[in-house]
Design a protein around this motif. Sequence first.
Motif, PDB file in Angstrom:
ATOM      1  N   MET A  55       0.831  -1.198   0.000  1.00  0.00           N
ATOM      2  CA  MET A  55       0.000   0.000   0.000  1.00  0.00           C
ATOM      3  C   MET A  55       0.870   1.253   0.000  1.00  0.00           C
ATOM      4  SD  MET A  55      -3.157  -0.908   2.567  1.00  0.00           S
ATOM      5  CE  MET A  55      -4.200   0.390   1.899  1.00  0.00           C
ATOM      6  N   SER A  56       0.349   2.295  -0.606  1.00  0.00           N
ATOM      7  CA  SER A  56       1.054   3.575  -0.568  1.00  0.00           C
ATOM      8  C   SER A  56       0.941   4.167   0.829  1.00  0.00           C
ATOM      9  CB  SER A  56       0.452   4.544  -1.585  1.00  0.00           C
ATOM     10  OG  SER A  56      -0.847   4.937  -1.169  1.00  0.00           O
ATOM     11  N   GLN A  57       1.798   5.131   1.097  1.00  0.00           N
ATOM     12  CA  GLN A  57       1.751   5.782   2.401  1.00  0.00           C
ATOM     13  C   GLN A  57       0.407   6.476   2.615  1.00  0.00           C
ATOM     14  OE1 GLN A  57       5.343   6.850   4.016  1.00  0.00           O
ATOM     15  NE2 GLN A  57       4.734   8.868   4.709  1.00  0.00           N
ATOM     16  N   THR A  58      -0.129   7.076   1.566  1.00  0.00           N
ATOM     17  CA  THR A  58      -1.427   7.744   1.671  1.00  0.00           C
ATOM     18  C   THR A  58      -2.522   6.750   2.028  1.00  0.00           C
ATOM     19  OG1 THR A  58      -0.752   9.398   0.042  1.00  0.00           O
ATOM     20  CG2 THR A  58      -3.119   9.138   0.433  1.00  0.00           C
ATOM     21  N   GLU A  59      -2.475   5.576   1.407  1.00  0.00           N
ATOM     22  CA  GLU A  59      -3.486   4.551   1.692  1.00  0.00           C
ATOM     23  C   GLU A  59      -3.374   4.044   3.123  1.00  0.00           C
ATOM     24  OE1 GLU A  59      -4.071   2.531  -2.724  1.00  0.00           O
ATOM     25  OE2 GLU A  59      -2.337   1.964  -1.501  1.00  0.00           O
ATOM     26  N   LEU A  60      -2.150   3.848   3.592  1.00  0.00           N
ATOM     27  CA  LEU A  60      -1.959   3.394   4.965  1.00  0.00           C
ATOM     28  C   LEU A  60      -2.459   4.425   5.965  1.00  0.00           C
ATOM     29  CD1 LEU A  60       1.591   1.747   4.855  1.00  0.00           C
ATOM     30  CD2 LEU A  60      -0.584   0.589   5.251  1.00  0.00           C
ATOM     31  N   LEU A  61      -2.120   5.678   5.731  1.00  0.00           N
ATOM     32  CA  LEU A  61      -2.552   6.734   6.641  1.00  0.00           C
ATOM     33  C   LEU A  61      -4.070   6.866   6.651  1.00  0.00           C
ATOM     34  CD1 LEU A  61       0.198   9.417   5.914  1.00  0.00           C
ATOM     35  CD2 LEU A  61      -0.057   8.045   7.980  1.00  0.00           C
ATOM     36  N   ALA A  62      -4.682   6.679   5.489  1.00  0.00           N
ATOM     37  CA  ALA A  62      -6.141   6.749   5.412  1.00  0.00           C
ATOM     38  C   ALA A  62      -6.774   5.665   6.280  1.00  0.00           C
ATOM     39  CB  ALA A  62      -6.604   6.612   3.966  1.00  0.00           C
ATOM     40  N   ARG A  63      -6.193   4.481   6.284  1.00  0.00           N
ATOM     41  CA  ARG A  63      -6.711   3.401   7.125  1.00  0.00           C
ATOM     42  C   ARG A  63      -6.517   3.709   8.611  1.00  0.00           C
ATOM     43  NH1 ARG A  63      -7.921  -1.892   5.929  1.00  0.00           N
ATOM     44  NH2 ARG A  63      -8.225  -2.324   3.713  1.00  0.00           N
ATOM     45  N   LEU A  64      -5.390   4.295   8.931  1.00  0.00           N
ATOM     46  CA  LEU A  64      -5.074   4.559  10.333  1.00  0.00           C
ATOM     47  C   LEU A  64      -5.968   5.636  10.940  1.00  0.00           C
ATOM     48  CD1 LEU A  64      -1.189   4.408  10.091  1.00  0.00           C
ATOM     49  CD2 LEU A  64      -2.615   2.871  11.430  1.00  0.00           C
ATOM     50  N   ILE A  65      -6.336   6.634  10.149  1.00  0.00           N
ATOM     51  CA  ILE A  65      -7.102   7.754  10.689  1.00  0.00           C
ATOM     52  C   ILE A  65      -8.606   7.530  10.613  1.00  0.00           C
ATOM     53  CG2 ILE A  65      -5.264   9.364  10.044  1.00  0.00           C
ATOM     54  CD1 ILE A  65      -7.019  10.340   7.758  1.00  0.00           C
TER      55      ILE A  65
END
Length: 225
Positions: A55-65
């Motif tokens: 996953m891209s960093q943006t996708e990971l951050l979206a999941r985390l938030i």
Amino acid sequence: MIRRDYILDQVEQFVAVLAKILGLAKEADWQNASATAAQEFQRLIGLDAAQALQMSQTELLARLIQGVPTHVAEHKTFMLATLFKATGEVIAGQGRIEESRQYYLKGLHLLLDTLDRTAIDERPDFVPTVEAFCISLGDSPLTTETLAMLMRHYERAGEFAKAEDTLFGIVEAEPPSAGLLEFGTAFYQRLLNRTDAALAAGNLSRAETQAGLADFRAKMKTART
């Protein structure tokens, strides 16, 4: 509102799992170490380690938030960055060095991104330092994106000599351009606006900073001719 007790409970749970992963790795119990790490990836983001890596960093951050307050997402991001590094160590222990490097890089990027959005001294104790990630990566070449993130971090942290060294790493990796010249010159101008005491705390003197700027400009000029 999510109470602070909830965050502390989550951190304590993660630290216990992290200790288990590292303990199993120390005993070379790679199968159980990998399985424990996989379970923690599922708990944090609902994906296994390999899926998270893709996953891209943006996708990971979206999941985390998703569905949580900012301060909770921040702690989850620190946990995920740490989990990537621990997984990298498990994989490296099995001799899969190139694969482990991908996990180290993913964790480093998450850590640098989070530190860039928080106070520089807000890294929790359980989270590896930026230098710990860099040591794990060894002498492997880093992308310009990673070098730029490191340079920004070092400058924010007041580690000016490290930031300068990283700039020259970018110069070695990238062809000369007007954008790079502007980028590097702006960096030195920011340093020269600092006090002598601030520069010294970052392991640079004013004379060294001025010499560095001259050297940087000379490298850019030489590369263009």
